[in-house]
Structures are given as C-alpha cells and as structure tokens.
Design a protein around this motif. Sequence first.
Motif, PDB file in Angstrom:
ATOM      1  N   ARG A  33       0.818  -1.197   0.000  1.00 16.21           N
ATOM      2  CA  ARG A  33       0.000   0.000   0.000  1.00 16.21           C
ATOM      3  C   ARG A  33       0.860   1.260   0.000  1.00 16.21           C
ATOM      4  N   PRO A  34       0.338   2.365  -0.487  1.00 14.91           N
ATOM      5  CA  PRO A  34       1.108   3.607  -0.447  1.00 14.91           C
ATOM      6  C   PRO A  34       1.284   4.089   0.977  1.00 14.91           C
ATOM      7  N   GLY A  35       2.384   4.759   1.222  1.00 12.91           N
ATOM      8  CA  GLY A  35       2.652   5.296   2.548  1.00 12.91           C
ATOM      9  C   GLY A  35       3.941   6.089   2.543  1.00 12.91           C
ATOM     10  N   VAL A  36       4.332   6.558   3.703  1.00 14.44           N
ATOM     11  CA  VAL A  36       5.591   7.275   3.841  1.00 14.44           C
ATOM     12  C   VAL A  36       6.703   6.244   4.010  1.00 14.44           C
ATOM     13  N   GLY A  37       7.713   6.329   3.179  1.00 11.19           N
ATOM     14  CA  GLY A  37       8.802   5.372   3.222  1.00 11.19           C
ATOM     15  C   GLY A  37       9.679   5.536   4.446  1.00 11.19           C
ATOM     16  N   PRO A  38      10.587   4.608   4.650  1.00 18.16           N
ATOM     17  CA  PRO A  38      11.452   4.643   5.835  1.00 18.16           C
ATOM     18  C   PRO A  38      12.402   5.827   5.861  1.00 18.16           C
ATOM     19  N   TYR A  39      12.593   6.484   4.722  1.00 14.19           N
ATOM     20  CA  TYR A  39      13.509   7.623   4.675  1.00 14.19           C
ATOM     21  C   TYR A  39      12.784   8.962   4.675  1.00 14.19           C
ATOM     22  N   GLY A  40      11.464   8.939   4.753  1.00 15.57           N
ATOM     23  CA  GLY A  40      10.708  10.180   4.797  1.00 15.57           C
ATOM     24  C   GLY A  40      10.422  10.751   3.418  1.00 15.57           C
ATOM     25  N   PRO A  41       9.826  11.941   3.373  1.00 17.21           N
ATOM     26  CA  PRO A  41       9.439  12.552   2.094  1.00 17.21           C
ATOM     27  C   PRO A  41      10.648  12.994   1.276  1.00 17.21           C
ATOM     28  N   LEU A  42      10.412  13.184  -0.012  1.00 13.91           N
ATOM     29  CA  LEU A  42      11.469  13.652  -0.901  1.00 13.91           C
ATOM     30  C   LEU A  42      11.642  15.163  -0.762  1.00 13.91           C
ATOM     31  N   ARG A  43      12.879  15.610  -0.869  1.00 15.51           N
ATOM     32  CA  ARG A  43      13.201  17.030  -0.848  1.00 15.51           C
ATOM     33  C   ARG A  43      13.248  17.547  -2.290  1.00 15.51           C
ATOM     34  N   PRO A  44      13.334  18.858  -2.476  1.00 18.96           N
ATOM     35  CA  PRO A  44      13.456  19.393  -3.837  1.00 18.96           C
ATOM     36  C   PRO A  44      14.688  18.830  -4.540  1.00 18.96           C
ATOM     37  N   PRO A  45      14.685  18.804  -5.867  1.00 21.13           N
ATOM     38  CA  PRO A  45      15.833  18.246  -6.606  1.00 21.13           C
ATOM     39  C   PRO A  45      17.150  18.915  -6.234  1.00 21.13           C
ATOM     40  N   LEU A 327      10.352   2.090  -3.651  1.00 21.29           N
ATOM     41  CA  LEU A 327      10.675   0.923  -2.846  1.00 21.29           C
ATOM     42  C   LEU A 327       9.423   0.316  -2.233  1.00 21.29           C
ATOM     43  N   ILE A 328       9.472  -1.009  -2.085  1.00 26.56           N
ATOM     44  CA  ILE A 328       8.453  -1.759  -1.362  1.00 26.56           C
ATOM     45  C   ILE A 328       9.151  -2.330  -0.138  1.00 26.56           C
ATOM     46  N   THR A 329       8.715  -1.910   1.040  1.00 30.18           N
ATOM     47  CA  THR A 329       9.372  -2.353   2.265  1.00 30.18           C
ATOM     48  C   THR A 329       8.895  -3.750   2.644  1.00 30.18           C
ATOM     49  N   PRO A 330       9.618  -4.437   3.528  1.00 32.25           N
ATOM     50  CA  PRO A 330       9.194  -5.769   3.951  1.00 32.25           C
ATOM     51  C   PRO A 330       7.817  -5.797   4.603  1.00 32.25           C
ATOM     52  N   ASP A 331       7.360  -4.661   5.165  1.00 31.90           N
ATOM     53  CA  ASP A 331       6.022  -4.658   5.753  1.00 31.90           C
ATOM     54  C   ASP A 331       4.972  -4.091   4.809  1.00 31.90           C
ATOM     55  N   GLY A 332       5.317  -3.987   3.509  1.00 28.65           N
ATOM     56  CA  GLY A 332       4.316  -3.691   2.494  1.00 28.65           C
ATOM     57  C   GLY A 332       4.035  -2.242   2.200  1.00 28.65           C
ATOM     58  N   VAL A 333       4.889  -1.323   2.638  1.00 28.38           N
ATOM     59  CA  VAL A 333       4.713   0.088   2.301  1.00 28.38           C
ATOM     60  C   VAL A 333       5.378   0.373   0.957  1.00 28.38           C
ATOM     61  N   VAL A 334       4.656   1.035   0.083  1.00 28.15           N
ATOM     62  CA  VAL A 334       5.168   1.406  -1.231  1.00 28.15           C
ATOM     63  C   VAL A 334       5.348   2.920  -1.260  1.00 28.15           C
ATOM     64  N   ALA A 335       6.583   3.371  -1.516  1.00 31.21           N
ATOM     65  CA  ALA A 335       6.870   4.807  -1.462  1.00 31.21           C
ATOM     66  C   ALA A 335       8.026   5.144  -2.387  1.00 31.21           C
ATOM     67  N   PRO A 336       8.040   6.358  -2.960  1.00 28.13           N
ATOM     68  CA  PRO A 336       9.168   6.748  -3.810  1.00 28.13           C
ATOM     69  C   PRO A 336      10.420   6.959  -2.977  1.00 28.13           C
ATOM     70  N   PHE A 337      11.554   6.472  -3.490  1.00 27.68           N
ATOM     71  CA  PHE A 337      12.836   6.751  -2.852  1.00 27.68           C
ATOM     72  C   PHE A 337      13.516   7.938  -3.514  1.00 27.68           C
TER      73      PHE A 337
END
Length: 386
Positions: A33-45, A327-337
């Motif tokens: 499922r979508p969610g916040v990844g383990p590294y947090g939100p993306l910053r500006p380029p 990335l898809i984490t082992p607990d099923g979170v899908v988030a952009p890295f």
Amino acid sequence: MDRRMLLRSAVAALGTAAFSGATWHAALAATARPGVGPYGPLRPPDRSGVALPAGFTSRIVARSHLLVGATEYVWHDAPDGGACFPGPDGGWTYVSNSEVLMHGGASALRFRADGSIASAGRILGGTTANCAGGATPWGTWLSCEEFFSGRVYETWPDGSRKAVARPALGRFAHEAAACDPDHRVIYLTEDRKDGCFYRFRPDRWGDLSVGRLEVLVGDADAVSGPVRWEQVRDPDGFPRATRRQVRGARRFNGGEGCWYAHGVCYLTTKGDDRVWAYRVDAGRIDLIYDRASVPDPPPLTGVDNVVGARSGDLYVAEDHARPALVLITPDGVVAPFLRLPAHDRSEITGPAFSPDGRRLYFSSQRGVTGRNRGGITFEVTGPFRR
C-alpha cells in the motif's frame, strides 16, 4: 473473490519468504500500500536534478556521448540494466547495458576504494537492444538482447575475457536474468504482451554452454497459486517461438525486472503494473503488488528494473513521465525513494547497489533531452538501511 482480496491473500501467503536478507512479514494483513517510506518525504531536486530524502546526495558519474571522468572512454547511449561487482583493492565495478538497435552492448565503470573513477571501457559490442540482464555468482554479467530472436551474452566486467553468446538460454525477447545459487538455476523474463517466465538449468553450475531451458506452467485463470516447469524443446525458437512450444505456459504481460534472494524470485510486468513473487520451495507464484488494487493515485506505475537491498527493501524502477525509483518495504509500504522531475521523456534503469550496500547506481536512459544520446548515470550515497 475480488482483486483486492486476492492481493491481500497473496501477500499473506508469502509468509517468511526472504529477500536480500530480510523477511517478508508473516503478520502482514493488508495489501502492499502507499505510505511514507522509511527515509521520509522527498526534498526538492539537488544540483544533479535528483529529488531525494533528507541525508542523501547524488552525483553524475557518466553521460552518454561524453568522456567518463578523466578517462578516454565515451559512455554509451541509452544506458539500461546494470549491476555492481567487487573489484581489486576494495574497489568495485558498475556495468551497464546499452539499449540501442544494432549498436548496443555493455560498458563497465570501475571505481577505486575511495569512490573515484579508475577506468571505463566496453565489455560487449556488436549486439543489439541490450536491455537488462543479471549478475552471476561467479562474477560475470549476463547481458540480454530484447528482440524476437535475442540472445544472452556472458560478459566479464574486468574485461579479462571476450563476451560469449549463450544460446542455450534461449532466443526470444529477453529482458532480465536472475541467478538462483540455492537451486542452481537462472530465471529469465520475456518482454512481450504474451511473454513467459523461464528458467535455465545448466548441466554444470558456472558453465552456461549446456543445459535445459524450461517455462513456467500453471492455471491461466488463477492470479496466484501452484505452478510447475516444463522443458522448452527448441531453445533456438525457430520456426516455433519458445513461448509457444509448451501448452499451458503462464503468460505475463510484458516481463521486465527479475531479482532472486533467499528462495524467492521477484519479477515485474509492465503491461499490468504488477510485482510477482515465485516461491521456489513452495512451487507457487503470488502477486504482491497490483496497480489496479491500490487507491488512486497509485504509488507505483510503469514497473521496470528491480533490485533488492540488504534491508529487505525492494527497489522498482519506473518507466513513465517524472519517473521514480520506488521501494516496497518488507512490511508492504510502497513509497518513492527518488524522483527525476525534469526527465519526463526518459525512464529510470539499471538500479544496483555497490558490494558494501552504501552506494546506489542507476541511469536516466534518455536524460532531460528524451534522446538516446542524452542518457545520464547517477550515484546516490546516504544512510541506507542495512
């Protein structure tokens, strides 16, 4: 049973199957499922144009049609699939395919222990549409041609030997390869709308000149469930294509990335934006991500190359406007890295971790120009989970 429930059951069925050293949680009760990844939100380029989480930085290590660093080697056009290999004195090598018709092949980018570029050079030439591939446990790179009678070439990242065609692995629209040292087989994806999933069983592990090519067979009406393998009698695929030789062969809509770890082979299909897991010992295949089974906007589309990290995170490259590495984490979170906002006519290719897991390499195949000669290869460093 609706598709959402099917996916929930498939993920739960994975149990404690592991990838890249971590386990897929047996207690997982929801879909990926979508969610916040383990590294947090993306910053500006950043200055390289890469949007990353806090603490991560990027640099450009090669550009198509330009010299690599202080070397005299011109980096190839349209960089695609890639992998990393240990090198001498603590260094390492990143290899990358060139998905160009008639002038494809693969190149190697060699690094010293401090991360500086030591050399670069061609390790495969005279081939066409080299898309993805896979690394072998004995230190070679399998470069795959993506056209109807494409072959797999075994290459040596250090340039010590000339590349060798391996026709025993079949002739078809090859995409990726993943070596399974536990069961001594090589898995292969096929990039066609009615493509198949194959495995090659060499007569002797480490020698790919002779062996048995097999195709996955199973219930075409079941998304997940038990499967088996049957031999492809004519790996040459002429006059009858390999995917049409075995009745009941499972069809996959545009096979793309392929990654094996700890008893599970993961594969992606771009035609339906799915991620699958073939559980070797259980003899079954399960759907672990399906774009159609998550809320809009989907967190992952245009699925392509895939690589696993030591943390158990699965990184999936996207092929669409504003491409991301998700990335898809082992607990099923899908988030952009990471994301490439200005690369709307390109795609992300070739994700691979350095041998120590501290650096991540990938390419934008056509860069900001949208042309093959505009490809850019990046390196990302930061606090990767281990």
